[in-house]
Scaffold this active site. Sequence first.
Site, PDB file in Angstrom:
ATOM      1  N   SER A 128       0.828  -1.207   0.000  1.00  0.00           N
ATOM      2  CA  SER A 128       0.000   0.000   0.000  1.00  0.00           C
ATOM      3  C   SER A 128       0.856   1.248   0.000  1.00  0.00           C
ATOM      4  O   SER A 128       1.967   1.256   0.553  1.00  0.00           O
ATOM      5  CB  SER A 128      -0.895  -0.011   1.247  1.00  0.00           C
ATOM      6  OG  SER A 128      -1.467   1.256   1.475  1.00  0.00           O
ATOM      7  N   TYR A 153      -2.276  -0.067  10.185  1.00  0.00           N
ATOM      8  CA  TYR A 153      -2.462  -0.667   8.861  1.00  0.00           C
ATOM      9  C   TYR A 153      -1.186  -0.534   8.031  1.00  0.00           C
ATOM     10  O   TYR A 153      -0.700  -1.505   7.448  1.00  0.00           O
ATOM     11  CB  TYR A 153      -3.629   0.006   8.143  1.00  0.00           C
ATOM     12  CG  TYR A 153      -3.745  -0.381   6.687  1.00  0.00           C
ATOM     13  CD1 TYR A 153      -4.131  -1.655   6.322  1.00  0.00           C
ATOM     14  CD2 TYR A 153      -3.457   0.543   5.678  1.00  0.00           C
ATOM     15  CE1 TYR A 153      -4.224  -2.023   4.977  1.00  0.00           C
ATOM     16  CE2 TYR A 153      -3.554   0.190   4.337  1.00  0.00           C
ATOM     17  CZ  TYR A 153      -3.932  -1.087   3.995  1.00  0.00           C
ATOM     18  OH  TYR A 153      -4.015  -1.451   2.677  1.00  0.00           O
TER      19      TYR A 153
END
Length: 340
Positions: A128, A153
Amino acid sequence: MSTILVTGAAGFIGYHVTHQLLQQGHKVIGIDNLNAYYDVRLKHDRLAQLWPSTRFIFQRIDIADRSAVEALFTRWAPEQVVHLAAQAGVRYSLQNPHTYVDSNLVGFVNILEGCRHHQVQHLVFASSSSVYGANRQIPYAVEHNVDRPISLYAATKKANELIAHSYSHLYELPVTGLRFFTVYGPWGRPDMAPFKFTKAIVEGRTIDVYNYGRMRRDFTYIDDIVEGVLRTLAQIPQPNITSSVATQDSHAPYRIYNIGNGRPIELMRFVEVVEDALGMKARKNLMPMQPGDVLETYADVTALKAAIGFEPKTSLEEGIAKFVSWYQSYSSSIDLPLTA
Protein backbone atom coordinates in the site's frame (compact mmCIF):
# COMPACT_ATOMS: atom_id res chain seq x y z
CA MET A 1 -2.89 -21.98 -18.71
CA SER A 2 -2.13 -21.87 -14.99
CA THR A 3 -3.92 -22.66 -11.76
CA ILE A 4 -3.80 -19.42 -9.78
CA LEU A 5 -4.81 -18.81 -6.19
CA VAL A 6 -6.38 -15.39 -5.56
CA THR A 7 -6.90 -14.49 -1.93
CA GLY A 8 -9.57 -11.91 -1.16
CA ALA A 9 -11.43 -12.96 -4.32
CA ALA A 10 -14.72 -11.46 -3.09
CA GLY A 11 -13.03 -8.13 -2.40
CA PHE A 12 -12.87 -5.14 -4.69
CA ILE A 13 -9.49 -5.69 -6.33
CA GLY A 14 -9.62 -9.47 -5.89
CA TYR A 15 -12.88 -9.69 -7.80
CA HIS A 16 -11.55 -7.69 -10.75
CA VAL A 17 -8.26 -9.62 -10.88
CA THR A 18 -10.11 -12.94 -10.72
CA HIS A 19 -12.50 -11.89 -13.47
CA GLN A 20 -9.65 -10.96 -15.79
CA LEU A 21 -7.68 -14.15 -15.06
CA LEU A 22 -10.76 -16.19 -15.95
CA GLN A 23 -11.13 -14.16 -19.17
CA GLN A 24 -7.57 -15.15 -20.02
CA GLY A 25 -8.40 -18.84 -19.62
CA HIS A 26 -6.77 -19.57 -16.26
CA LYS A 27 -8.22 -21.75 -13.52
CA VAL A 28 -8.71 -19.62 -10.42
CA ILE A 29 -9.00 -20.84 -6.84
CA GLY A 30 -10.59 -17.90 -5.03
CA ILE A 31 -10.70 -17.64 -1.26
CA ASP A 32 -12.25 -15.08 1.06
CA ASN A 33 -13.55 -15.08 4.63
CA LEU A 34 -16.53 -12.85 3.70
CA ASN A 35 -16.19 -10.83 6.90
CA ALA A 36 -18.55 -8.04 7.86
CA TYR A 37 -16.10 -5.12 7.68
CA TYR A 38 -18.56 -3.74 5.14
CA ASP A 39 -21.90 -4.97 3.82
CA VAL A 40 -21.36 -8.59 2.84
CA ARG A 41 -24.05 -8.39 0.14
CA LEU A 42 -21.60 -6.57 -2.08
CA LYS A 43 -19.10 -9.42 -1.69
CA HIS A 44 -21.72 -12.01 -2.56
CA ASP A 45 -22.81 -9.97 -5.57
CA ARG A 46 -19.23 -9.77 -6.82
CA LEU A 47 -18.92 -13.54 -6.49
CA ALA A 48 -22.17 -13.96 -8.42
CA GLN A 49 -20.42 -12.38 -11.42
CA LEU A 50 -17.75 -15.10 -11.25
CA TRP A 51 -19.87 -18.21 -10.68
CA PRO A 52 -20.74 -18.75 -14.38
CA SER A 53 -17.14 -19.72 -15.12
CA THR A 54 -16.44 -23.43 -14.74
CA ARG A 55 -12.79 -22.54 -14.09
CA PHE A 56 -13.63 -20.65 -10.90
CA ILE A 57 -13.57 -22.49 -7.58
CA PHE A 58 -14.45 -20.62 -4.42
CA GLN A 59 -13.54 -21.62 -0.88
CA ARG A 60 -14.64 -19.65 2.19
CA ILE A 61 -11.41 -19.58 4.18
CA ASP A 62 -9.87 -17.22 6.70
CA ILE A 63 -6.17 -16.91 5.89
CA ALA A 64 -5.44 -16.68 9.63
CA ASP A 65 -6.55 -20.33 9.88
CA ARG A 66 -3.24 -22.11 9.34
CA SER A 67 -4.61 -25.61 8.91
CA ALA A 68 -7.19 -24.46 6.39
CA VAL A 69 -4.53 -22.65 4.34
CA GLU A 70 -2.23 -25.68 4.46
CA ALA A 71 -5.07 -27.93 3.26
CA LEU A 72 -5.90 -25.49 0.47
CA PHE A 73 -2.38 -25.53 -0.95
CA THR A 74 -2.17 -29.31 -0.63
CA ARG A 75 -5.48 -29.89 -2.42
CA TRP A 76 -5.20 -27.38 -5.27
CA ALA A 77 -1.42 -26.95 -5.75
CA PRO A 78 -1.59 -23.45 -7.29
CA GLU A 79 1.26 -22.56 -9.60
CA GLN A 80 1.01 -18.85 -8.83
CA VAL A 81 -0.57 -16.79 -6.06
CA VAL A 82 -2.06 -13.29 -6.07
CA HIS A 83 -2.43 -12.35 -2.42
CA LEU A 84 -4.97 -9.55 -2.00
CA ALA A 85 -6.73 -10.61 1.21
CA ALA A 86 -6.13 -8.20 4.07
CA GLN A 87 -7.90 -6.13 6.67
CA ALA A 88 -8.06 -2.77 4.95
CA GLY A 89 -8.62 0.74 6.24
CA VAL A 90 -6.44 3.22 8.11
CA ARG A 91 -9.09 4.55 10.52
CA TYR A 92 -10.53 1.12 11.36
CA SER A 93 -7.09 0.03 12.55
CA LEU A 94 -7.39 2.52 15.42
CA GLN A 95 -10.47 0.67 16.66
CA ASN A 96 -9.70 -3.00 15.93
CA PRO A 97 -5.93 -3.55 15.94
CA HIS A 98 -6.08 -7.30 16.56
CA THR A 99 -7.99 -7.82 13.31
CA TYR A 100 -5.00 -6.37 11.43
CA VAL A 101 -2.54 -8.61 13.25
CA ASP A 102 -4.63 -11.72 12.53
CA SER A 103 -5.20 -11.05 8.84
CA ASN A 104 -2.25 -8.95 7.71
CA LEU A 105 0.49 -10.62 9.73
CA VAL A 106 -0.58 -14.14 10.77
CA GLY A 107 -2.52 -14.66 7.55
CA PHE A 108 0.31 -13.35 5.42
CA VAL A 109 2.82 -15.76 6.94
CA ASN A 110 0.39 -18.63 6.37
CA ILE A 111 0.25 -17.73 2.67
CA LEU A 112 4.05 -17.48 2.48
CA GLU A 113 4.39 -20.89 4.12
CA GLY A 114 1.99 -22.36 1.58
CA CYS A 115 4.03 -20.86 -1.26
CA ARG A 116 7.28 -22.08 0.24
CA HIS A 117 6.21 -25.69 0.79
CA HIS A 118 4.37 -26.10 -2.51
CA GLN A 119 6.92 -24.65 -4.94
CA VAL A 120 4.78 -21.74 -6.07
CA GLN A 121 6.35 -20.12 -9.14
CA HIS A 122 5.51 -16.52 -8.21
CA LEU A 123 3.75 -14.73 -5.37
CA VAL A 124 2.38 -11.26 -6.08
CA PHE A 125 1.05 -9.48 -3.00
CA ALA A 126 -0.71 -6.21 -2.28
CA SER A 127 1.17 -3.60 -0.32
CA SER A 128 0.00 0.00 0.00
CA SER A 129 1.01 3.60 -0.54
CA SER A 130 0.39 4.02 3.20
CA VAL A 131 3.84 2.51 3.88
CA TYR A 132 5.37 5.86 2.94
CA GLY A 133 3.90 7.26 6.16
CA ALA A 134 5.75 10.33 7.40
CA ASN A 135 7.94 10.45 4.29
CA ARG A 136 7.93 13.97 2.80
CA GLN A 137 9.74 13.24 -0.47
CA ILE A 138 7.31 13.68 -3.37
CA PRO A 139 6.66 11.78 -5.57
CA TYR A 140 7.00 8.55 -3.58
CA ALA A 141 9.62 6.28 -5.11
CA VAL A 142 10.31 2.68 -4.16
CA GLU A 143 13.85 3.67 -3.17
CA HIS A 144 12.59 6.01 -0.44
CA ASN A 145 12.82 5.16 3.25
CA VAL A 146 9.54 3.75 4.56
CA ASP A 147 10.46 3.18 8.20
CA ARG A 148 8.01 5.70 9.68
CA PRO A 149 4.46 4.37 9.26
CA ILE A 150 1.78 6.48 10.94
CA SER A 151 -0.98 3.87 11.24
CA LEU A 152 -1.10 0.23 12.29
CA TYR A 153 -2.46 -0.67 8.86
CA ALA A 154 0.60 0.90 7.23
CA ALA A 155 2.90 -0.85 9.70
CA THR A 156 1.40 -4.25 8.83
CA LYS A 157 1.90 -3.59 5.13
CA LYS A 158 5.53 -2.60 5.68
CA ALA A 159 5.93 -5.75 7.78
CA ASN A 160 4.55 -7.77 4.85
CA GLU A 161 7.28 -6.39 2.62
CA LEU A 162 10.01 -7.26 5.14
CA ILE A 163 8.70 -10.76 5.84
CA ALA A 164 8.22 -11.46 2.13
CA HIS A 165 11.80 -10.42 1.43
CA SER A 166 13.10 -12.78 4.10
CA TYR A 167 11.19 -15.70 2.58
CA SER A 168 12.38 -14.76 -0.89
CA HIS A 169 15.97 -14.62 0.34
CA LEU A 170 15.88 -17.81 2.41
CA TYR A 171 13.90 -20.03 0.06
CA GLU A 172 14.51 -18.38 -3.33
CA LEU A 173 10.78 -17.75 -3.58
CA PRO A 174 9.99 -15.29 -6.40
CA VAL A 175 7.94 -12.49 -4.82
CA THR A 176 6.64 -9.15 -6.07
CA GLY A 177 5.00 -6.57 -3.83
CA LEU A 178 2.76 -3.88 -5.31
CA ARG A 179 2.11 -0.61 -3.49
CA PHE A 180 -1.39 0.39 -4.56
CA PHE A 181 -2.40 4.06 -4.57
CA THR A 182 -6.06 4.88 -3.73
CA VAL A 183 -7.81 2.39 -5.97
CA TYR A 184 -11.37 3.14 -7.14
CA GLY A 185 -13.89 2.01 -9.71
CA PRO A 186 -16.99 -0.17 -10.22
CA TRP A 187 -17.64 -2.69 -7.41
CA GLY A 188 -15.53 -0.53 -5.08
CA ARG A 189 -15.64 -0.62 -1.28
CA PRO A 190 -18.41 1.34 0.50
CA ASP A 191 -15.93 2.69 3.08
CA MET A 192 -13.85 4.54 0.50
CA ALA A 193 -14.38 8.13 -0.64
CA PRO A 194 -15.81 7.52 -4.16
CA PHE A 195 -18.55 5.25 -2.83
CA LYS A 196 -19.20 7.21 0.38
CA PHE A 197 -19.37 10.57 -1.38
CA THR A 198 -21.51 9.33 -4.26
CA LYS A 199 -23.96 7.60 -1.94
CA ALA A 200 -24.25 10.60 0.38
CA ILE A 201 -24.76 13.10 -2.44
CA VAL A 202 -27.45 10.96 -4.07
CA GLU A 203 -29.22 10.61 -0.72
CA GLY A 204 -28.94 14.33 0.06
CA ARG A 205 -26.68 13.79 3.05
CA THR A 206 -23.60 15.77 4.07
CA ILE A 207 -20.13 14.45 3.22
CA ASP A 208 -17.19 14.74 5.62
CA VAL A 209 -14.23 16.44 3.93
CA TYR A 210 -11.10 15.95 6.02
CA ASN A 211 -8.33 18.50 6.52
CA TYR A 212 -10.79 21.03 5.07
CA GLY A 213 -10.19 19.55 1.63
CA ARG A 214 -6.47 20.35 1.64
CA MET A 215 -5.28 16.82 0.90
CA ARG A 216 -4.19 15.25 -2.34
CA ARG A 217 -4.57 11.64 -3.39
CA ASP A 218 -3.18 9.69 -6.31
CA PHE A 219 -6.47 8.08 -7.42
CA THR A 220 -5.87 4.97 -9.54
CA TYR A 221 -8.60 3.36 -11.62
CA ILE A 222 -9.22 -0.35 -11.08
CA ASP A 223 -8.58 -1.41 -14.70
CA ASP A 224 -5.08 0.09 -14.49
CA ILE A 225 -4.44 -1.76 -11.24
CA VAL A 226 -5.55 -5.07 -12.76
CA GLU A 227 -3.37 -4.54 -15.82
CA GLY A 228 -0.40 -3.87 -13.57
CA VAL A 229 -1.08 -6.94 -11.42
CA LEU A 230 -1.41 -9.32 -14.38
CA ARG A 231 1.62 -7.98 -16.22
CA THR A 232 3.64 -8.26 -13.03
CA LEU A 233 2.40 -11.79 -12.36
CA ALA A 234 3.63 -12.85 -15.79
CA GLN A 235 7.12 -11.49 -15.11
CA ILE A 236 8.74 -13.74 -12.52
CA PRO A 237 11.59 -11.97 -10.72
CA GLN A 238 15.03 -13.52 -10.90
CA PRO A 239 17.84 -13.34 -8.33
CA ASN A 240 19.78 -10.10 -8.61
CA ILE A 241 23.25 -11.24 -9.70
CA THR A 242 24.61 -7.67 -9.56
CA SER A 243 23.84 -7.22 -5.85
CA SER A 244 26.74 -6.33 -3.61
CA VAL A 245 27.54 -4.97 -0.18
CA ALA A 246 28.54 -1.69 -1.80
CA THR A 247 25.19 -1.15 -3.54
CA GLN A 248 23.16 -2.66 -0.67
CA ASP A 249 20.93 -4.33 -3.26
CA SER A 250 19.21 -7.60 -2.41
CA HIS A 251 20.23 -10.82 -4.14
CA ALA A 252 16.73 -12.29 -3.62
CA PRO A 253 14.20 -12.77 -6.46
CA TYR A 254 12.14 -10.00 -4.89
CA ARG A 255 10.75 -6.77 -6.31
CA ILE A 256 8.61 -3.87 -5.06
CA TYR A 257 6.72 -1.48 -7.36
CA ASN A 258 4.33 1.43 -7.02
CA ILE A 259 1.10 1.31 -9.00
CA GLY A 260 -0.44 4.77 -9.07
CA ASN A 261 -1.76 7.24 -11.58
CA GLY A 262 1.08 9.70 -10.97
CA ARG A 263 -1.36 12.63 -10.89
CA PRO A 264 -2.38 13.61 -7.34
CA ILE A 265 -5.76 15.30 -7.11
CA GLU A 266 -6.84 17.73 -4.37
CA LEU A 267 -9.79 16.42 -2.40
CA MET A 268 -11.99 19.40 -3.29
CA ARG A 269 -11.35 18.78 -6.98
CA PHE A 270 -12.24 15.13 -6.47
CA VAL A 271 -15.58 16.18 -4.96
CA GLU A 272 -16.21 18.44 -7.98
CA VAL A 273 -15.60 15.55 -10.37
CA VAL A 274 -18.11 13.38 -8.48
CA GLU A 275 -20.62 16.26 -8.52
CA ASP A 276 -20.18 16.70 -12.26
CA ALA A 277 -20.69 12.99 -12.92
CA LEU A 278 -23.86 12.95 -10.81
CA GLY A 279 -25.17 16.33 -11.91
CA MET A 280 -25.73 17.12 -8.23
CA LYS A 281 -24.03 19.30 -5.63
CA ALA A 282 -22.55 18.02 -2.38
CA ARG A 283 -23.23 19.38 1.08
CA LYS A 284 -19.82 19.51 2.73
CA ASN A 285 -18.83 19.19 6.37
CA LEU A 286 -15.24 20.47 6.54
CA MET A 287 -13.29 18.61 9.21
CA PRO A 288 -9.72 18.53 10.59
CA MET A 289 -7.10 15.94 9.65
CA GLN A 290 -7.80 12.46 11.00
CA PRO A 291 -5.25 10.34 12.91
CA GLY A 292 -3.28 8.09 10.56
CA ASP A 293 -4.01 10.13 7.42
CA VAL A 294 -1.30 11.67 5.24
CA LEU A 295 -1.45 14.99 3.41
CA GLU A 296 -0.53 13.67 -0.03
CA THR A 297 0.12 10.50 -1.97
CA TYR A 298 1.92 10.66 -5.29
CA ALA A 299 3.36 7.62 -7.06
CA ASP A 300 6.61 7.53 -8.96
CA VAL A 301 6.04 4.60 -11.33
CA THR A 302 9.42 4.73 -13.06
CA ALA A 303 10.40 1.28 -11.76
CA LEU A 304 7.07 -0.26 -12.77
CA LYS A 305 7.25 1.16 -16.29
CA ALA A 306 10.82 -0.06 -16.74
CA ALA A 307 9.93 -3.55 -15.52
CA ILE A 308 6.65 -4.25 -17.33
CA GLY A 309 6.28 -1.46 -19.89
CA PHE A 310 3.10 -0.14 -18.35
CA GLU A 311 1.85 2.82 -16.33
CA PRO A 312 -1.72 3.81 -15.40
CA LYS A 313 -3.41 6.19 -17.83
CA THR A 314 -7.08 6.55 -16.83
CA SER A 315 -8.01 10.11 -15.91
CA LEU A 316 -10.05 10.81 -12.78
CA GLU A 317 -12.88 12.24 -14.88
CA GLU A 318 -13.12 9.09 -17.00
CA GLY A 319 -12.82 6.75 -14.04
CA ILE A 320 -15.37 8.53 -11.85
CA ALA A 321 -17.86 8.64 -14.71
CA LYS A 322 -17.59 4.86 -15.00
CA PHE A 323 -17.88 4.40 -11.24
CA VAL A 324 -20.96 6.62 -10.97
CA SER A 325 -22.63 4.81 -13.87
CA TRP A 326 -22.02 1.48 -12.14
CA TYR A 327 -23.20 2.83 -8.77
CA GLN A 328 -26.47 4.12 -10.19
CA SER A 329 -27.16 0.82 -11.93
CA TYR A 330 -26.16 -1.34 -8.97
CA SER A 331 -27.92 0.70 -6.26
CA SER A 332 -31.16 0.60 -8.21
CA SER A 333 -30.99 -3.21 -8.38
CA ILE A 334 -30.85 -3.86 -4.61
CA ASP A 335 -33.62 -3.44 -2.09
CA LEU A 336 -31.75 -1.62 0.68
CA PRO A 337 -28.79 0.80 0.63
CA LEU A 338 -25.40 -0.75 1.29
CA THR A 339 -23.63 0.19 4.52
CA ALA A 340 -19.91 0.65 5.06
